[in-house]
Enzyme design. Structure first.
Site, PDB file in Angstrom:
ATOM      1  N   ASP A  39       0.830  -1.209   0.000  1.00 42.11           N
ATOM      2  CA  ASP A  39       0.000   0.000   0.000  1.00 42.11           C
ATOM      3  C   ASP A  39       0.868   1.264   0.000  1.00 42.11           C
ATOM      4  OD1 ASP A  39      -1.911   1.936   0.457  1.00 42.11           O
ATOM      5  OD2 ASP A  39      -2.790   0.953   2.204  1.00 42.11           O
ATOM      6  N   GLY A  82      -4.980   3.625  -7.973  1.00 40.94           N
ATOM      7  CA  GLY A  82      -5.152   3.895  -9.401  1.00 40.94           C
ATOM      8  C   GLY A  82      -4.300   5.017  -9.957  1.00 40.94           C
ATOM      9  N   ASP A 127     -10.513   4.160  -1.474  1.00 32.21           N
ATOM     10  CA  ASP A 127     -11.138   3.148  -0.619  1.00 32.21           C
ATOM     11  C   ASP A 127     -12.648   3.039  -0.812  1.00 32.21           C
ATOM     12  OD1 ASP A 127      -8.587   2.906   0.293  1.00 32.21           O
ATOM     13  OD2 ASP A 127      -9.091   3.142   2.411  1.00 32.21           O
TER      14      ASP A 127
END
Ligand code: GLA
Length: 397
Positions: free
Chosen positions: A149, A198, A219
């Site tokens: 992440d 993205g 999210d």
């Protein structure tokens, strides 16, 4: 083809000892990964006990046997690094190796989470500067999946002038590639899941840096507004997805929040049409029969997991009504009609657009949610869609 080539190139970069192991490994994520992830329900509170319980519940609920095999621990398992830089777990996870053994003993796989930055999104220790050390650690525990992440890495990127977007993006790609190489070097197969919301049209380059999946959005949350917005935004991304490398519109919220039965079905059906990873994120200890039946519906899972791996395209949109279709490996076609609107009962004759879907008048239809065979069908098939409901059909010649 390109990802197969890259896979070979990566193999040649390996040492002889782990080369054999990596070579013998079957390709990863040939269909979209299925499992459960701790974040959407537990967020920062997840513990070892919750994961063990989730493993048990995935079996008793029938989810494992329906294909949900990855049990993924999200953020907040991380502790501190010792003097050698080795990362330790925090108090919530006393023994990760023992946990992995437990999960494997149940016929499941264990996933974990980190960040290319120095901190994760929840402010825990990230992997910056410790990529190989961390990958080795995961391999020693028996980890099968890594969600990586961006988070803390953003501040690192921001050290470059904001005008230098190009360099910032290069830095980001390199960070993902670095971790992928580190994983390959361990010799242990791990699904590599990119999470960077993205940015920089990630679908165009993620396979080159070893991504098996990549988040295409920010999210998700358990509201129909957010779910339908994310789903509809996936239009046009189909060509970037396929076996081994998948667009990921984020984890499932089926069973969370105040979603109705129709909304849960629309969410699940849309994610299946999108050949999305199916990572449930609900409270498994409070599974209702309705939610279980949606998550384990064999027909919707078969669409998601279809071997051809072709994500759906939007073939019709008018106001709140959209039709999406995808071809399936045995020549069948999956077709979904969504009513994203608020009308209580939406009833009118919209054409099914069978030709655009690659089907034709007279094909047979199976209704996935009712489980009924509808017999031969044509464009004039009449049906009603309540607010937020959808029709999901498997069409065959
Ligand atoms: C980000 C990700 C989420 C979750 C959290 C954890 O917001 O997008 O999916 O992993 O971080 O902190």
């Amino acid at each position: 083809m390109r990802s197969a080539l890259l896979y070979l190139v990566a193999l040649f970069a390996l040492t002889p000892s782990n080369l054999a192991q990596a070579q013998s490994a079957a390709p990863l994520a040939t269909t979209p990964p299925m499992g459960w992830n701790s974040w959407n329900w537990f967020a920062t509170t997840v513990t070892d006990k919750d994961i063990r319980q989730a493993a048990d519940l995935m079996i008793s609920s029938g989810m494992r046997d329906a294909g949900y095999v990855y049990l993924n621990i999200d953020d907040t398992w991380e502790g501190q690094r010792d003097a050698q830089g080795v990362l330790h777990t925090n108090d919530k996870f006393p023994d990760m190796k023992a946990l992995a053994d437990y999960v494997h003993g149940k016929g499941l796989k264990l996933g974990i989470y980190s960040s290319p930055g120095n901190k994760t999104c929840a402010g825990f220790e990230g992997s910056l500067g410790h990529e190989q050390q961390d990958a080795d650690l995961y391999a020693s525990w028996g980890i099968d999946y890594l969600k990586y992440d961006l988070c803390g890495f953003r501040s690192y990127m921001n050290q470059l002038a904001p005008s230098d977007k190009l360099k910032q993006n290069e830095l980001m790609r390199a960070a993902y590639e670095k971790m992928h190489k580190a994983i390959l070097k361990t010799g242990r197969p791990m699904v590599f899941s990119l999470c960077q919301y993205g940015f920089d049209s990630v679908w165009q380059w993620a396979p080159e840096v070893g991504g098996n999946s990549w988040r295409t959005t920010g999210d998700i949350n358990p509201t129909f507004d957010r779910i339908s917005l994310i789903g509809r935004e996936q239009a046009g991304l189909a060509k970037f997805s396929g076996p081994g490398h998948w667009n990921d519109p984020d984890m499932l919220e089926v069973g969370n929040g105040k979603l109705t039965q129709d909304e849960n079905r629309t969410h699940m059906g849309m994610w299946a049409m999108l050949a999305s990873p199916l990572l449930a994120g609900n409270n498994l200890s409070k599974l209702t029969p309705e939610v279980t039946s949606i998550l384990t519906n064999r027909d919707v899972i078969a669409i998601d997991q279809d071997a051809l791996g072709k994500q759906a395209d939007r073939i019709y949109a008018e106001g709140p009504v959209e039709i999406w279709s995808r071809p399936l490996s045995n020549g069948d076609v999956a077709l979904a009609v969504f009513n994203f609107g608020e009308d209580e009962t939406f009833l009118r004759g919209i054409s099914l657009h069978l030709d655009q879907a690659g089907a034709a008048h007279g094909w047979k239809a199976h209704d996935v949610w009712s489980g009924r065979n509808l017999g031969k069908i044509d464009n004039d098939y009449k049906f009603s869609l309540p607010r937020h409901a959808s029709l999901l059909l498997r069409l065959s010649r």
